[in-house]
Motif scaffolding. Structure first.
Motif, PDB file in Angstrom:
ATOM      1  N   ASP A 243      35.728  19.788  46.053  1.00 54.25           N
ATOM      2  CA  ASP A 243      36.288  19.603  44.716  1.00 54.25           C
ATOM      3  C   ASP A 243      37.230  20.746  44.354  1.00 54.25           C
ATOM      4  O   ASP A 243      38.286  20.538  43.741  1.00 54.25           O
ATOM      5  CB  ASP A 243      35.149  19.507  43.693  1.00 54.25           C
ATOM      6  N   VAL A 244      36.874  21.965  44.746  1.00 54.83           N
ATOM      7  CA  VAL A 244      37.754  23.114  44.504  1.00 54.83           C
ATOM      8  C   VAL A 244      39.076  22.930  45.230  1.00 54.83           C
ATOM      9  O   VAL A 244      40.157  23.136  44.664  1.00 54.83           O
ATOM     10  CB  VAL A 244      37.076  24.422  44.969  1.00 54.83           C
ATOM     11  N   LEU A 245      38.994  22.528  46.491  1.00 53.67           N
ATOM     12  CA  LEU A 245      40.194  22.389  47.314  1.00 53.67           C
ATOM     13  C   LEU A 245      41.131  21.299  46.797  1.00 53.67           C
ATOM     14  O   LEU A 245      42.358  21.412  46.909  1.00 53.67           O
ATOM     15  CB  LEU A 245      39.803  22.090  48.764  1.00 53.67           C
ATOM     16  N   LYS A 246      40.571  20.246  46.211  1.00 49.76           N
ATOM     17  CA  LYS A 246      41.381  19.161  45.674  1.00 49.76           C
ATOM     18  C   LYS A 246      42.225  19.605  44.476  1.00 49.76           C
ATOM     19  O   LYS A 246      43.193  18.926  44.111  1.00 49.76           O
ATOM     20  CB  LYS A 246      40.482  17.999  45.245  1.00 49.76           C
ATOM     21  N   HIS A 247      41.848  20.738  43.871  1.00 50.72           N
ATOM     22  CA  HIS A 247      42.541  21.194  42.662  1.00 50.72           C
ATOM     23  C   HIS A 247      43.433  22.415  42.904  1.00 50.72           C
ATOM     24  O   HIS A 247      43.930  23.010  41.943  1.00 50.72           O
ATOM     25  CB  HIS A 247      41.515  21.523  41.570  1.00 50.72           C
ATOM     26  N   ILE A 248      43.653  22.799  44.159  1.00 51.78           N
ATOM     27  CA  ILE A 248      44.426  24.019  44.430  1.00 51.78           C
ATOM     28  C   ILE A 248      45.810  23.976  43.787  1.00 51.78           C
ATOM     29  O   ILE A 248      46.192  24.871  43.024  1.00 51.78           O
ATOM     30  CB  ILE A 248      44.562  24.264  45.950  1.00 51.78           C
ATOM     31  N   ASN A 249      46.587  22.945  44.086  1.00 46.87           N
ATOM     32  CA  ASN A 249      47.960  22.862  43.567  1.00 46.87           C
ATOM     33  C   ASN A 249      47.976  22.764  42.042  1.00 46.87           C
ATOM     34  O   ASN A 249      48.784  23.433  41.373  1.00 46.87           O
ATOM     35  CB  ASN A 249      48.691  21.667  44.164  1.00 46.87           C
ATOM     36  N   GLU A 250      47.099  21.935  41.516  1.00 51.95           N
ATOM     37  CA  GLU A 250      47.012  21.763  40.057  1.00 51.95           C
ATOM     38  C   GLU A 250      46.646  23.077  39.369  1.00 51.95           C
ATOM     39  O   GLU A 250      47.243  23.451  38.342  1.00 51.95           O
ATOM     40  CB  GLU A 250      45.960  20.692  39.749  1.00 51.95           C
ATOM     41  N   ASN A 251      45.652  23.785  39.914  1.00 53.78           N
ATOM     42  CA  ASN A 251      45.219  25.049  39.313  1.00 53.78           C
ATOM     43  C   ASN A 251      46.315  26.103  39.363  1.00 53.78           C
ATOM     44  O   ASN A 251      46.525  26.856  38.397  1.00 53.78           O
ATOM     45  CB  ASN A 251      43.967  25.569  40.030  1.00 53.78           C
ATOM     46  N   ALA A 252      47.034  26.158  40.474  1.00 48.64           N
ATOM     47  CA  ALA A 252      48.122  27.121  40.606  1.00 48.64           C
ATOM     48  C   ALA A 252      49.231  26.835  39.576  1.00 48.64           C
ATOM     49  O   ALA A 252      49.796  27.762  38.982  1.00 48.64           O
ATOM     50  CB  ALA A 252      48.683  27.082  42.020  1.00 48.64           C
ATOM     51  N   LYS A 253      49.522  25.560  39.358  1.00 52.10           N
ATOM     52  CA  LYS A 253      50.559  25.196  38.387  1.00 52.10           C
ATOM     53  C   LYS A 253      50.158  25.605  36.969  1.00 52.10           C
ATOM     54  O   LYS A 253      50.989  26.074  36.186  1.00 52.10           O
ATOM     55  CB  LYS A 253      50.832  23.699  38.438  1.00 52.10           C
ATOM     56  N   ILE A 254      48.866  25.434  36.642  1.00 54.08           N
ATOM     57  CA  ILE A 254      48.379  25.851  35.321  1.00 54.08           C
ATOM     58  C   ILE A 254      48.592  27.345  35.125  1.00 54.08           C
ATOM     59  O   ILE A 254      49.056  27.798  34.069  1.00 54.08           O
ATOM     60  CB  ILE A 254      46.881  25.494  35.159  1.00 54.08           C
ATOM     61  N   VAL A 255      48.272  28.134  36.151  1.00 53.71           N
ATOM     62  CA  VAL A 255      48.447  29.584  36.073  1.00 53.71           C
ATOM     63  C   VAL A 255      49.929  29.935  35.918  1.00 53.71           C
ATOM     64  O   VAL A 255      50.302  30.749  35.061  1.00 53.71           O
ATOM     65  CB  VAL A 255      47.854  30.268  37.330  1.00 53.71           C
ATOM     66  N   ILE A 256      50.778  29.323  36.705  1.00 55.04           N
ATOM     67  CA  ILE A 256      52.213  29.596  36.627  1.00 55.04           C
ATOM     68  C   ILE A 256      52.770  29.232  35.252  1.00 55.04           C
ATOM     69  O   ILE A 256      53.560  29.981  34.659  1.00 55.04           O
ATOM     70  CB  ILE A 256      52.969  28.831  37.736  1.00 55.04           C
ATOM     71  N   ASP A 257      52.356  28.105  34.721  1.00 54.95           N
ATOM     72  CA  ASP A 257      52.870  27.634  33.435  1.00 54.95           C
ATOM     73  C   ASP A 257      52.460  28.523  32.260  1.00 54.95           C
ATOM     74  O   ASP A 257      53.073  28.454  31.186  1.00 54.95           O
ATOM     75  CB  ASP A 257      52.388  26.203  33.168  1.00 54.95           C
ATOM     76  N   ASN A 258      51.425  29.356  32.452  1.00 53.54           N
ATOM     77  CA  ASN A 258      50.934  30.167  31.338  1.00 53.54           C
ATOM     78  C   ASN A 258      51.359  31.629  31.398  1.00 53.54           C
ATOM     79  O   ASN A 258      50.884  32.435  30.615  1.00 53.54           O
ATOM     80  CB  ASN A 258      49.416  30.050  31.250  1.00 53.54           C
ATOM     81  N   GLY A 259      52.240  31.969  32.298  1.00 50.20           N
ATOM     82  CA  GLY A 259      52.920  33.258  32.239  1.00 50.20           C
ATOM     83  C   GLY A 259      52.204  34.437  32.864  1.00 50.20           C
ATOM     84  O   GLY A 259      51.058  34.348  33.296  1.00 50.20           O
ATOM     85  N   TYR A 260      52.918  35.553  32.874  1.00 49.28           N
ATOM     86  CA  TYR A 260      52.472  36.750  33.564  1.00 49.28           C
ATOM     87  C   TYR A 260      51.498  37.576  32.724  1.00 49.28           C
ATOM     88  O   TYR A 260      51.264  37.297  31.547  1.00 49.28           O
ATOM     89  CB  TYR A 260      53.691  37.568  33.989  1.00 49.28           C
ATOM     90  N   LEU A 261      50.966  38.636  33.323  1.00 52.91           N
ATOM     91  CA  LEU A 261      49.857  39.384  32.720  1.00 52.91           C
ATOM     92  C   LEU A 261      50.309  40.580  31.898  1.00 52.91           C
ATOM     93  O   LEU A 261      49.470  41.370  31.464  1.00 52.91           O
ATOM     94  CB  LEU A 261      48.893  39.858  33.819  1.00 52.91           C
ATOM     95  N   GLN A 262      51.598  40.734  31.718  1.00 46.60           N
ATOM     96  CA  GLN A 262      52.153  41.836  30.934  1.00 46.60           C
ATOM     97  C   GLN A 262      51.698  43.180  31.515  1.00 46.60           C
ATOM     98  O   GLN A 262      51.999  43.498  32.638  1.00 46.60           O
ATOM     99  CB  GLN A 262      51.757  41.678  29.459  1.00 46.60           C
ATOM    100  N   ASP A 263      50.895  43.952  30.760  1.00 41.75           N
ATOM    101  CA  ASP A 263      50.555  45.320  31.169  1.00 41.75           C
ATOM    102  C   ASP A 263      49.137  45.465  31.713  1.00 41.75           C
ATOM    103  O   ASP A 263      48.637  46.596  31.835  1.00 41.75           O
ATOM    104  CB  ASP A 263      50.742  46.277  29.986  1.00 41.75           C
ATOM    105  N   ILE A 264      48.457  44.382  32.017  1.00 41.80           N
ATOM    106  CA  ILE A 264      47.112  44.484  32.595  1.00 41.80           C
ATOM    107  C   ILE A 264      47.229  45.075  34.001  1.00 41.80           C
ATOM    108  O   ILE A 264      47.948  44.548  34.849  1.00 41.80           O
ATOM    109  CB  ILE A 264      46.428  43.103  32.662  1.00 41.80           C
ATOM    110  N   PRO A 265      46.541  46.202  34.284  1.00 41.41           N
ATOM    111  CA  PRO A 265      46.621  46.826  35.610  1.00 41.41           C
ATOM    112  C   PRO A 265      46.178  45.861  36.711  1.00 41.41           C
ATOM    113  O   PRO A 265      45.153  45.187  36.579  1.00 41.41           O
ATOM    114  CB  PRO A 265      45.656  48.013  35.494  1.00 41.41           C
ATOM    115  N   LEU A 266      46.957  45.808  37.787  1.00 36.82           N
ATOM    116  CA  LEU A 266      46.699  44.884  38.886  1.00 36.82           C
ATOM    117  C   LEU A 266      46.835  45.630  40.209  1.00 36.82           C
ATOM    118  O   LEU A 266      47.889  46.189  40.515  1.00 36.82           O
ATOM    119  CB  LEU A 266      47.707  43.726  38.833  1.00 36.82           C
ATOM    120  N   LEU A 267      45.748  45.633  41.002  1.00 34.65           N
ATOM    121  CA  LEU A 267      45.748  46.227  42.335  1.00 34.65           C
ATOM    122  C   LEU A 267      45.608  45.115  43.365  1.00 34.65           C
ATOM    123  O   LEU A 267      44.669  44.317  43.298  1.00 34.65           O
ATOM    124  CB  LEU A 267      44.605  47.233  42.492  1.00 34.65           C
ATOM    125  N   ILE A 268      46.554  45.070  44.309  1.00 39.51           N
ATOM    126  CA  ILE A 268      46.567  44.018  45.325  1.00 39.51           C
ATOM    127  C   ILE A 268      46.261  44.656  46.680  1.00 39.51           C
ATOM    128  O   ILE A 268      47.082  45.416  47.215  1.00 39.51           O
ATOM    129  CB  ILE A 268      47.951  43.326  45.359  1.00 39.51           C
TER     130      ILE A 268
END
Length: 326
Positions: A243-268
């Motif tokens: 069920d998680v795998l079936k929603h990969i593309n949809e979930n990614a689009k939701i994240v993209i559509d809602n914008g960046y994290l501004q000043d929240i520290p992010l370590l990759i």
């Protein structure tokens, strides 16, 4: 005449092999069911089980401190307690640490609620409320859980002190990822599990999948190894992961559509997986105005096991930096 006899003999032999193989698969399936039931009775939850959005969710807490680190496991990881065992034990002197099992894994019950990224975020937020945890949180997310961590920060920005991604993919990568290849791997893993083939291979020392979870198994203490193995045999390639795998593309689009994290520290923190993956990691840098990316040389996808000491030191340094600036 002799040719016809040879053909009949060949067909009979093929039929016998097919019947024998089918019998072995049936026996393997029965063995799998019996052992699953036995192991789930042996290995009861370590930590707490809470009623979250109408299904039970498992939570494990360890450590004390002014900072709260929340570990989010990647797609298909059978049990968060074993997957983050080393990190939680090493970091408990620096912060309070939390790990939890997604619905349908480990000691968490499955749910009929679709595994959209917003439902995942809702479960986690409710878990914090029911367990009386208070923000801010540092989210440490492995692999596909990068979407969940970023989305949580989009919905509840005031609750997030920082985000650390452990070889996570960018939303841009996941929105274009071919879901079919993940679905095929899931169904293949499911067949190996329900027929007992996975368990039989494990008994002769072959640990699947091939993406690195065997690294974790080899690094765990003996008593924790037993839990990890039981969870692996029960949950690999299950329907909750499907069920998680079936929603990969949809979930990614939701994240993209809602914008960046501004000043929240992010370590990759990235594995050393080639130029194409390096591009994906660099894409993540743009998701915050305060971001840092580091590739760990010769590391694997489960880099929190292949290079666990480096990951711990990076997290400790991240905690110190954001604590000084928060």
């Amino acid at each position: 005449m002799k040719i016809h006899k040879k053909k009949r003999t060949y067909k009979r032999n093929i039929a016998k092999i097919g019947i024998s193989f089918s019998i072995l698969l049936i026996i393997g399936g029965i063995w799998q069911v019996i052992m699953e039931a036995k192991e789930m009775k042996m290995y009861t939850p370590v930590g707490e089980v809470l009623d979250i959005n109408s299904h039970d969710m498992h939570l494990y807490r360890l450590g004390n401190g002014n900072n709260t680190i929340v570990f989010i496991s990647g797609s298909g990881t059978p049990n968060s307690y074993t997957d983050f065992y080393y990190l939680q034990n090493e970091l408990q002197q620096y912060a309070k640490t939390l790990s939890f099992d997604h619905a349908g894994f480990g000691w968490s019950k499955s749910t009929d609620s679709p595994r959209t990224v917003d439902n995942l975020v809702s479960d986690l937020h409710e878990l914090f409320n029911k367990s009386n945890e208070s923000p801010p949180y540092i989210l440490v997310a492995h692999s596909l859980a990068s979407l969940e961590a970023i989305r949580y920060a989009q919905v509840y920005p005031d609750e997030i002190q920082g985000i650390i991604l452990l070889d996570g993919g960018s939303p841009q990568y996941y929105v274009n990822d071919l879901e079919i290849k993940s679905l095929i791997l899931n169904r293949f893993s499911a067949i190996l599990r329900v027929t007992g083939i996975n368990r039989a291979l494990g008994n002769i020392g072959i640990k699947l999948p091939f993406i690195g979870e065997n690294i974790r198994y080899e690094s765990l203490p003996e008593d924790i190894k037993n839990i990890d193995e039981a969870m692996y045999y029960k949950f690999i390639g299950n329907n909750s992961n499907l069920d998680v795998l079936k929603h990969i593309n949809e979930n990614a689009k939701i994240v993209i559509d809602n914008g960046y994290l501004q000043d929240i520290p992010l370590l990759i923190l990235s594995s050393d997986s080639g130029n194409e993956w390096e591009k994906v990691q660099l894409e993540l840098l743009n998701w915050s105005n305060d971001s840092t990316q580091r590739t760990i040389i010769d590391s694997k996808h489960y880099l929190h096991w292949s290079h666990k000491e480096i990951v711990v030191s990076e997290i400790v340094e991240f905690i110190k930096n954001i604590s000084n600036n928060y």
